[in-house]
Structures are given as structure tokens and as C-alpha cells.
Design an enzyme around this catalytic site. Structure first.
Site, PDB file in Angstrom:
ATOM      1  N   CYS A 372      -3.471  69.109  66.813  1.00 53.34           N
ATOM      2  CA  CYS A 372      -3.054  69.104  65.409  1.00 53.34           C
ATOM      3  C   CYS A 372      -2.025  67.993  65.172  1.00 53.34           C
ATOM      4  O   CYS A 372      -2.366  66.815  65.168  1.00 53.34           O
ATOM      5  CB  CYS A 372      -2.533  70.481  65.007  1.00 53.34           C
ATOM      6  N   HIS A 505      -7.241  73.563  66.423  1.00 48.70           N
ATOM      7  CA  HIS A 505      -6.495  74.351  67.406  1.00 48.70           C
ATOM      8  C   HIS A 505      -7.455  75.068  68.358  1.00 48.70           C
ATOM      9  O   HIS A 505      -7.807  76.229  68.140  1.00 48.70           O
ATOM     10  CB  HIS A 505      -5.614  75.380  66.696  1.00 48.70           C
ATOM     11  N   GLU A 507      -6.847  76.307  71.181  1.00 50.47           N
ATOM     12  CA  GLU A 507      -6.198  77.403  71.909  1.00 50.47           C
ATOM     13  C   GLU A 507      -6.500  78.764  71.311  1.00 50.47           C
ATOM     14  O   GLU A 507      -6.433  79.791  71.998  1.00 50.47           O
ATOM     15  CB  GLU A 507      -4.674  77.183  71.960  1.00 50.47           C
TER      16      GLU A 507
END
Length: 534
Positions: A372, A505, A507
Site C-alpha cells: 500500500c 493488502h 496480508e
């Protein structure tokens, strides 16, 4: 699950916050799911924010983003990782949402002139939200601790609900903490006793007590908790600190907690449990260059994504400290690390330190992943130090920059409010053939989750970029765009062990037994480069 009536498990907390209600809830839900139960999870947050989107990570931990673009409490991340399913905005309720809905209904005349009160109107709103959750068994985690003023109305609502739907369909688990006093060499159960008493005064009698502690308790302490808590001894279980939170589902299953729950709720449960969790962690040193240092939870999903790849917890490096360092000092500081990750974030503080870390990783062939904001800073660093655009920056940090290589998205320029207004949730992400990113995924199109307001200013600075089919790009004179639709979604450098930046993102999509492919590829690059393992 054969049961015809919906069942509910309510998890409450006592003594202090942060003792692992989220991990326990996620673990228990996984064990029940493995046993064939159609289970769903709801997190209730008593704070007045409408969602977690405007909350500082230093105070509350990371903001977890769901597929449908909801900014949630980080516990939804635990649920997704443990259960292996996507949560939605419906899986999180806040006091702000409840009160806003009640006031909106009052203003619209929906209460037909009644005096609007906490009971029955607010509790009815809470119960209605709980009823929206699908599944044969709904596990409800109530945030905070018993005794918090803001949480009382939620406890009242589930108390009412247990009476209305039948106590045989409800099971209450109270999670408490028992401290060990080294000075007197003894455990102290009094806080737990008082916490249970406070819960009982509210009208809720726990069916189970989960006792958290640093080290295992003895039978004497557990017997005392059972006696003063008013529950059978077999319904009190101790969960001491574990070196690996992913052990907890296996621990619960081994203790037979699921069988006690099935018996109490009348659930048919298969005696099956498969749990493929990481048991050992390679001691590579990953520098997570960030600025939210107030809590370990600020970058929770990134940390867990690395752990799920079998790598030790990353070490947070304060980007503000790096700002004051020379390039030689940066090299000394970062040379002991095997890789660098630049996470997301907002605001100018610490930005120049992150840019210095990016430059070090680029010049020294150190594996680096920018997420990001991290990707945006990679573009800024390249523009300044390779393309020669002195003063290149993001308008977020310098509105007067002569080279705004990062700018506010056009749709965001008309947005006045802050909460819930960014580009959020799952977006189509095409992967260009010939790129490292395409090789990593093995797909042409994926869906990835976003949370940002600013973007790469591609139209004004096209000369900084090229695409994988451009063979001249391999001279490292331009950044390769490996994904782009409406916006630049990913960039990379070809002649580098791993230099990848993504606007999204990844994750948020790592799961137990199935970490995100980008993190797996990043770890493979760290391993291939060799490192400081001991």
C-alpha cells in the site's frame, strides 16, 4: 450438525483486556467446524466508533479489511485465518452502529411516538443484529471486560436473548486472567472470583470458565475458581501462555472442550480434527519498517502472514529513527536483516525513514516488499534517486511538491468525511504476463483487498514506468508495472532478488495452511539470498 434449533456460544472477558478472547473464539470455532458444525462468528465491539477505520493503530491495533470493504477490528482477522473463510461487515457490530440505527429510526418515526429507551429499544436492535448471522451455531465474542460501562447493554441483550430462545440453546464462556505473584510465590484467583460475581449480578451465569495464566495453574486454584464461580470443575479449564497461538485449537480439542459444549447444547459432533499449523519457525530476521509502535497488533496480519510461512516474527524498526540517520548509518542498521517490509500507513511522520530503507534495499539487493503506502514510497524513492526528479513526493505529504508522483484519487477529491470513504475491499487485479507477480500467482486475474486514498500518478509520470513486454525495462531504468486496471496496482524491478510493491493488502488473505502466495514468494527470496539464521 443435526440440531434443528440455532445455538449460541457467548464469550465474555474479565479481569483485564487483551487476554486472548479473540484467539480462543477463533480456535473454538475451528474445532467445532472440524467436527461438522455449521458455525459462524460475530464480534461485538462496545466502542462508539461506527467501525475501526478511523482508529489509531497505536491504540487499537491494525484495521482489518474484509472482502466487502468493511474496516473491522483485528479479531475478524483471527476468524478468517483460523476458520479459512471470509468474514463480512455483518460479522462485526459496534455500539456506534447500534446507537446510530436507533436514533435514525427515532427520527424517522419508526417507534410510533414511544419513549426510546435502552431497554427495550437498544437491546432489541442488538438482538436483531445477532439474528442476522447465519449458521447453526453462532459464536458471539463481546469485546472489553465485564464491568465496562459501554459493554453493559450488550450483556443485557444476550441475557434477554438466552431467556427468549431458551437457556438450553445458549452457552456462556467467561475468559479471565489469574496472575502469579512472584513475591509470595502464589496464584491469585480473587480477581477471577470477583469478575464472575460481577457477571452473575448482571444476570448471566457462566457455563464455562476459561482461565488464562502465564504458567499452568494447579488443581487447588482450579477447584477454588469452580467453587466460587459456581460451575462444575470439569467446566473450568486452564489455558497458559503458548509459544504459538496456532497450537490453541489442538489444545482445546485435546482437552475435549468441544464434547462438553456439544453435550450442553445438544449438538451432534463428529470426532474429527485436522489442523495443519506451523510448528517451527526459521529464524530469518525481517525488518518491518513502520511507525505504529504502540502495540504489537499494529501490523498483526503482516506478522501472522510471515509466521504462517514458517518464519520468525519480524522485528519492527522505527522509521522515525531512520530519518535522522546517514546512508552509512542506515547500512549498518539494516545490514543485519535478511529482508525488509514497508507496510501501509497514513501521515507524514516517519516517511523519509521508510524511503531511506527502500533505497538501501534497492541498492544492496535485499528482498523488499512494499504494501500500500509502501509501494507508493517505492515509486517516490525511484523517482528521486533513479529518475532524478528531486523533490518528488506524494501530495499527502507535500501538497506543493514539483513532482507529485503520488496523488489523491479523483473520486476522493469530492469526499469530505473520513470514515469508510476510501477505496475499500476486494478489487479486480489483472496480472501481466512476463512479470514476477504473474509468475508468483500463476494466474491472470485475482481479487485483492484495498484500503487507500492516494494512487500512483501514472498519467502525468508515464515515463517512470514500463510494462513487462518492454525488454529495455530490464536495464532497471524504469519501474515495471506488473498490474494495472484503473490504477497502478503493482510495480517491480526485474534485476533484483525481490523488489515488489503492491497497492493492495495481501496480508488480509493469509490462512492457516494457506499463506498468501506473495509472502511465500518473499520468504523464498529471503531463503535464496541466504541470511543471518543461527
Amino acid at each position: 450438525m443435526i440440531a434443528m434449533t440455532k445455538k449460541y456460544i457467548v464469550v465474555t472477558g474479565g479481569v483485564l483486556s487483551g487476554i486472548g478472547k479473540g484467539i480462543l473464539s477463533a480456535s473454538l470455532a475451528r474445532v467445532l467446524k472440524e467436527g461438522g458444525v455449521d458455525v459462524n462468528v460475530l464480534k461485538i465491539d462496545p466502542y462508539l466508533n461506527v467501525d475501526a477505520g478511523t482508529m489509531n493503530p497505536n491504540q487499537h491495533g491494525e484495521v482489518f479489511v474484509t472482502e466487502d470493504g468493511y474496516e473491522a477490528d483485528l479479531d475478524l482477522g483471527h476468524y478468517e485465518r483460523f476458520l479459512g473463510v471470509n468474514m463480512q461487515r455483518i460479522n462485526n457490530v459496534t455500539a456506534g452502529q447500534i446507537y446510530k440505527s436507533v436514533v435514525d429510526k427515532e427520527r424517522a418515526g419508526k417507534y410510533l411516538g414511544a419513549t426510546v429507551q435502552m431497554v427495550p429499544h437498544v437491546t432489541a436492535e442488538i438482538k436483531e443484529r445477532i439474528d442476522r448471522i447465519s449458521g447453526d451455531l453462532v459464536l458471539i465474542e463481546i469485546g472489553g471486560t465485564v464491568g465496562d460501562i459501554e459493554g453493559e447493554i450488550f450483556l443485557e441483550a444476550v441475557r434477554e436473548m438466552s431467556l427468549e430462545k431458551g437457556p438450553e440453546n445458549f452457552l456462556f464462556i467467561h475468559v479471565t486472567y489469574v496472575p502469579f505473584l512472584k513475591a509470595s510465590n502464589e496464584f491469585k484467583t480473587k480477581p477471577t472470583q470477583q469478575s464472575v460475581q460481577l457477571l452473575r449480578k448482571i444476570g448471566i451465569h457462566p457455563d464455562m470458565i476459561a482461565v488464562r495464566s502465564e504458567i499452568p495453574l494447579g488443581n487447588d486454584e482450579l477447584n477454588k475458581i469452580a467453587l466460587f464461580g459456581g460451575v462444575p470443575k470439569q467446566m473450568v479449564f486452564n489455558l497458559p501462555d503458548a509459544s504459538n497461538v496456532y497450537e490453541i485449537p489442538h489444545v482445546l480439542y485435546s482437552m475435549g472442550i468441544q464434547k462438553l459444549i456439544a453435550q450442553k447444547l445438544g449438538i451432534e459432533l463428529k470426532d474429527v480434527f485436522h489442523w495443519d499449523y506451523p510448528r517451527a519457525f526459521k529464524p530469518y530476521r525481517i525488518a518491518l519498517v513502520g511507525k505504529y509502535l504502540g502495540t504489537d497488533d499494529a501490523y498483526k496480519s503482516i506478522t501472522e502472514s510471515l509466521l504462517l510461512c514458517g518464519v520468525s516474527k519480524p522485528e519492527t524498526v522505527d522509521s522515525q529513527i531512520l530519518e535522522e540517520m546517514s546512508e552509512d548509518e542506515i547500512a549498518v542498521t539494516l545490514s543485519s536483516y535478511d529482508g525488509v517490509i514497508i507496510p501501509g500507513g497514513f501521515g507524514k511522520r516517519g516517511i523519509e525513514g521508510k524511503i531511506k530503507a527502500i533505497k538501501y534495499a534497492r541498492l544492496n539487493n535485499v528482498p523488499i516488499l512494499g504494501i500500500c503506502l509502501g509501494m507508493q514510497l517505492m515509486v517516490i524513492e525511484f523517482a528521486r534517486n533513479v529518475a532524478g526528479l528531486e523533490g518528488a513526493n506524494s501530495r499527502e505529504f507535500d501538497p506543493e511538491t514539483p513532482y507529485p508522483v503520488i496523488d489523491l484519487m479523483e473520486d476522493q477529491k469530492r469526499v469530505l468525511q473520513m470514515g469508510g470513504t476510501m477505496r475499500l475491499g476486494a478489487q479486480k487485479t489483472p496480472l501481466f504476463k512476463g512479470s514476477k507477480l504473474r509468475e508468483i500467482y500463476g494466474k491472470d486475474l485475482v481479487m485483492e483487498r484495498h484500503r487507500h486514498r492516494y494512487e500512483v500518478n501514472y498519467e502525468e509520470f508515464k515515463n517512470l514506468f514500463t510494462f513487462p513486454e518492454d525488454k529495455e525495462a530490464f536495464k532497471n531504468t524504469r519501474l515495471i508495472i506488473s498490474s494495472k486496471l484503473d490504477f497502478v496496482e503493482a510495480i517491480e524491478l526485474p534485476n533484483h532478488v525481490f523488489f515488489v510493491g503492491i497497492q493492495y493488502h495481501p496480508e488480509f488473505k493469509s490462512r492457516v495452511g494457506d499463506p498468501h502466495p506473495l509472502f511465500k514468494a518473499y520468504v523464498e527470496a529471503v531463503e535464496a539470498k541466504g541470511g543471518h539464521t543461527t
